[in-house]
Design a protein around this motif. Structure first.
Motif, short mmCIF file in Angstrom:
data_model
loop_
_atom_site.label_atom_id
_atom_site.label_comp_id
_atom_site.label_asym_id
_atom_site.label_seq_id
_atom_site.Cartn_x
_atom_site.Cartn_y
_atom_site.Cartn_z
N TYR A 230 -0.22 -11.94 12.86
CA TYR A 230 0.63 -12.94 12.22
C TYR A 230 1.04 -14.00 13.23
CZ TYR A 230 1.19 -9.46 8.49
OH TYR A 230 0.97 -8.56 7.48
N GLN A 231 1.21 -15.22 12.72
CA GLN A 231 1.76 -16.31 13.50
C GLN A 231 2.97 -16.88 12.77
OE1 GLN A 231 -1.35 -19.18 14.17
NE2 GLN A 231 -2.60 -17.78 15.40
N ASP A 232 4.09 -17.03 13.49
CA ASP A 232 5.35 -17.53 12.92
C ASP A 232 5.83 -16.64 11.78
OD1 ASP A 232 5.30 -19.80 14.63
OD2 ASP A 232 3.86 -20.75 13.29
N PHE A 233 5.75 -15.32 12.01
CA PHE A 233 6.18 -14.37 11.00
C PHE A 233 7.12 -13.36 11.66
CE2 PHE A 233 5.21 -11.01 7.69
CZ PHE A 233 5.71 -11.74 6.63
N SER A 234 7.74 -12.50 10.86
CA SER A 234 8.73 -11.57 11.38
C SER A 234 8.11 -10.47 12.24
CB SER A 234 9.52 -10.95 10.21
OG SER A 234 8.62 -10.31 9.30
N VAL A 235 6.81 -10.19 12.07
CA VAL A 235 6.11 -9.23 12.91
C VAL A 235 4.89 -9.92 13.50
CG1 VAL A 235 6.90 -7.22 11.63
CG2 VAL A 235 4.78 -8.35 10.95
N LEU A 271 0.49 5.84 7.27
CA LEU A 271 1.45 6.00 6.19
C LEU A 271 2.81 6.40 6.76
CD1 LEU A 271 -0.73 7.89 3.55
CD2 LEU A 271 -0.04 5.49 3.52
N ALA A 272 3.85 5.94 6.10
CA ALA A 272 5.20 6.21 6.58
C ALA A 272 5.57 7.68 6.40
CB ALA A 272 6.20 5.32 5.83
N ASN A 308 -5.69 16.11 -4.68
CA ASN A 308 -5.99 14.69 -4.77
C ASN A 308 -4.71 13.85 -4.64
OD1 ASN A 308 -7.51 12.39 -5.08
ND2 ASN A 308 -7.60 12.53 -7.30
N LEU A 309 -4.80 12.81 -3.81
CA LEU A 309 -3.67 11.93 -3.57
C LEU A 309 -4.08 10.48 -3.77
CD1 LEU A 309 -2.12 13.44 -0.31
CD2 LEU A 309 -1.27 13.71 -2.63
N SER A 310 -3.10 9.63 -4.06
CA SER A 310 -3.36 8.20 -4.17
C SER A 310 -2.46 7.43 -3.21
CB SER A 310 -3.14 7.71 -5.61
OG SER A 310 -1.77 7.87 -5.96
N SER A 311 -2.05 8.08 -2.12
CA SER A 311 -1.22 7.40 -1.13
C SER A 311 -2.07 6.38 -0.37
CB SER A 311 -0.63 8.41 -0.14
OG SER A 311 0.16 9.35 -0.83
N ARG A 312 -1.56 5.18 -0.23
CA ARG A 312 -2.32 4.14 0.44
C ARG A 312 -1.37 3.11 1.06
NH1 ARG A 312 -5.90 1.85 -4.20
NH2 ARG A 312 -6.08 4.10 -4.53
N ARG A 313 -1.87 2.42 2.06
CA ARG A 313 -1.13 1.32 2.70
C ARG A 313 -1.80 0.01 2.33
NH1 ARG A 313 1.70 0.86 8.48
NH2 ARG A 313 3.16 2.00 7.18
N ASN A 314 -1.02 -0.93 1.85
CA ASN A 314 -1.52 -2.26 1.50
C ASN A 314 -0.86 -3.28 2.42
OD1 ASN A 314 -2.89 -4.27 -0.12
ND2 ASN A 314 -0.89 -4.75 -0.97
N ILE A 315 -1.69 -4.01 3.16
CA ILE A 315 -1.21 -5.04 4.08
C ILE A 315 -1.52 -6.40 3.48
CG2 ILE A 315 -1.36 -5.98 6.40
CD1 ILE A 315 -2.28 -3.25 7.35
N SER A 316 -0.50 -7.14 3.07
CA SER A 316 -0.67 -8.44 2.45
C SER A 316 -0.07 -9.50 3.38
CB SER A 316 0.03 -8.47 1.09
OG SER A 316 1.42 -8.55 1.24
N ILE A 320 4.07 -5.20 4.04
CA ILE A 320 3.33 -3.98 4.37
C ILE A 320 3.91 -2.88 3.49
CG2 ILE A 320 2.70 -2.36 6.18
CD1 ILE A 320 3.28 -4.60 8.19
N THR A 321 3.11 -2.37 2.56
CA THR A 321 3.64 -1.48 1.53
C THR A 321 2.87 -0.17 1.52
OG1 THR A 321 4.15 -3.40 0.16
CG2 THR A 321 4.19 -1.26 -0.91
N ASP A 322 3.62 0.94 1.59
CA ASP A 322 3.06 2.27 1.37
C ASP A 322 3.44 2.70 -0.04
OD1 ASP A 322 2.05 2.37 3.92
OD2 ASP A 322 3.81 3.35 4.75
N SER A 323 2.45 3.19 -0.79
CA SER A 323 2.71 3.57 -2.17
C SER A 323 2.01 4.88 -2.50
CB SER A 323 2.24 2.47 -3.14
OG SER A 323 0.83 2.29 -3.05
#
Length: 358
Positions: A230-235, A271-272, A308-316, A320-323
Motif C-alpha cells: 500500500y501507498q498512503d494507506f493505514s498499513v 487467518l486470525a 470442510n471449512l469455508s474460512s478465508r482471507r480476502n485482501i481488498s 483485510i477480512t477474515d470470514s
C-alpha cells in the motif's frame, strides 16, 4: 468494420466499431424513486494475429480497446442503509470504464502424446477506471461512493509444461505450472488518495499414473502466495499463503464398477485467532454400470471426515477480512444416469446422459 486475412500459417483480424448504450435504471428504496437515464457510445477495437510454426507450435497475439458500463448500484444515487456500520451511495455522474488490453499465448503441444508447454501473458490498463471513495466519521461509521480514476488494471504471466510417458499398459504423466498475477488498485479514504499493488504467485505440480485405463492415481500440490503493498494507506504491507495437497484415485476394477476417492489437505497461514487454519476434505464414490453400460447408478459421499471449512482471507484495496461462511458438510448423493446412443436421429460419439440425482 472488420478485415480478416487468412493464410497457410494462420490469420490476421481487425475489428473497428462502437457500442451504443441507451439505458434506464430505476430503484424504489424507502418509498423514494430513483432514476438514472443515460446514452453512451463506447469504442470497440480488436486486433488479433495467429501464426503457426510447424505442426504443433502456435503464437497468438491480440489487442483490444473497449469500454464497459458501471454497475447499477454504482450509478443509482439512493443511500443504502441496510448496514449499521456503513452507508453506500451511487454516483449518477460516473462515466464508463475504458481499458486497453493485450494477450499473448505461445504453445508447443502435441495432443497425440499429450506433451508440450504453454506460455501466456497479458494485462489491461484502464485509461478511465472506477475507484471506491470512503470516509469515516468519529464513530468509525463509513460512507462509500464511487469516482472515476486512471492507471488501474492488472497483468498476468504464466507457463505450463506437460509430459507423458508410456510403458506398455502404463502411462505416466506430469504437469508443472507457474502463475504470476499483478493487480493495481486506487481509492480514496477521508479525501486521501492511495494505491495498492496486489501480487500473487502460484506454483503447482501434478503427477498421474494410468494403468491400462483401469486404475488412475493422481497426486497434486499447489502453493499460493499473495502480498499487497500500500501507498498512503493505514498499513504498508500484508501477505498470506496457502498450501493445497490433493490425491485423486479412480478404479474401473472390478468390471462394471467405478470407484473413486478424493482427499485434500488445505492450510491458510494468515487467518486470525479463532479461525481454524487447516482441514482435510475426503470424498468417495462408487458406481455400477448395467444394461449394456447404458445405465449407471452411483452413490457419492462428500466430506466423510466432516471437516470442510469455508474460512478465508480476502485482501481488498480498503480492507483485510477474515470470514467463515456456513456450508454444507457431510452428506450423500445418489445419481442415476442413462446414456443415449442416439439423440434427434443422430448418433453421438460420446453419448448423451439423462441424470436423476437425490
Amino acid at each position: 468494420v472488420a478485415y480478416e486475412y487468412q493464410h497457410e500459417k494462420g490469420f490476421f483480424q481487425l475489428n473497428l466499431g462502437s457500442r451504443w448504450m441507451d439505458y434506464e435504471m430505476k430503484s424504489l428504496y424507502n418509498s423514494d424513486v430513483y432514476l438514472n437515464k443515460k446514452t453512451d457510445v463506447l469504442p470497440n477495437i480488436r486486433i488479433s494475429n495467429s501464426f503457426r510454426f510447424g505442426k504443433s507450435t502456435r503464437l497468438y497475439l491480440s489487442y483490444r480497446y473497449t469500454g464497459s458500463l458501471p454497475s447499477m448500484y454504482q450509478l443509482l444515487e439512493y443511500q443504502d442503509l441496510s448496514s449499521t456500520l456503513s452507508i453506500s451511495q451511487g454516483n449518477g455522474n460516473l462515466k464508463s470504464k475504458l481499458s486497453n488490453g493485450i494477450n499473448l499465448n505461445f504453445s508447443n503441444y502435441d495432443y497425440l502424446t499429450r506433451s508440450g508447454y504453454y506460455i501466456y501473458a497479458g494485462g489491461s490498463l484502464d485509461s478511465r477506471g472506477i475507484m471506491d471513495v470512503v470516509s469515516y466519521d468519529e464513530g468509525f461509521k463509513s460512507f462509500r461512493t464511487f469516482e472515476n480514476t486512471s492507471g488501474t488494471g492488472y497483468a498476468y504471466l504464466g507457463a505450463s509444461f506437460n509430459k507423458s510417458y508410456k510403458f506398455g499398459v502404463n502411462t505416466l504423466s506430469y504437469e508443472v505450472s507457474l502463475n504470476f498475477n499483478l493487480d493495481r488498485f486506487k481509492g480514496k479514504t477521508n479525501d486521501v488518495l492511495y494505491s495498492a499493488n496486489s501480487q500473487g504467485l502460484t506454483p503447482k505440480v501434478k503427477l498421474t499414473w494410468d494403468y491400462n485405463k483401469e486404475f488412475i492415481i493422481s497426486p497434486s500440490y499447489a502453493y499460493d502466495y499473495n502480498v499487497v503493498d500500500y501507498q498512503d494507506f493505514s498499513v504498508d504491507k500484508t501477505n498470506n499463503f496457502t498450501h493445497k495437497l490433493n490425491l485423486q484415485i479412480t478404479s474401473y476394477l472390478p468390471k462394471q464398477f467405478i470407484i473413486g476417492a478424493d482427499v485434500g489437505y488445505n492450510y491458510n497461514s494468515m487467518l486470525a485467532d479463532g479461525f481454524k487454519k487447516d482441514f482435510t476434505l475426503l470424498n468417495a464414490s462408487i458406481g455400477y454400470k448395467f444394461l449394456n453400460d447404458q445405465l449407471t447408478a452411483k452413490v457419492k459421499a462428500y466430506d466423510l471426515l466432516n471437516q470442510n471449512l469455508s474460512s478465508r482471507r480476502n485482501i481488498s484495496p480498503t480492507s483485510i477480512t477474515d470470514s467463515d461462511q456456513l456450508i454444507l458438510k457431510r452428506y450423500f448423493m445418489f445419481s442415476l444416469s442413462y446414456k443415449l446412443d442416439k439423440f434427434a436421429g443422430k448418433k453421438k460419439k460420446d453419448g448423451d446422459s439423462f441424470i436423476i440425482s437425490m
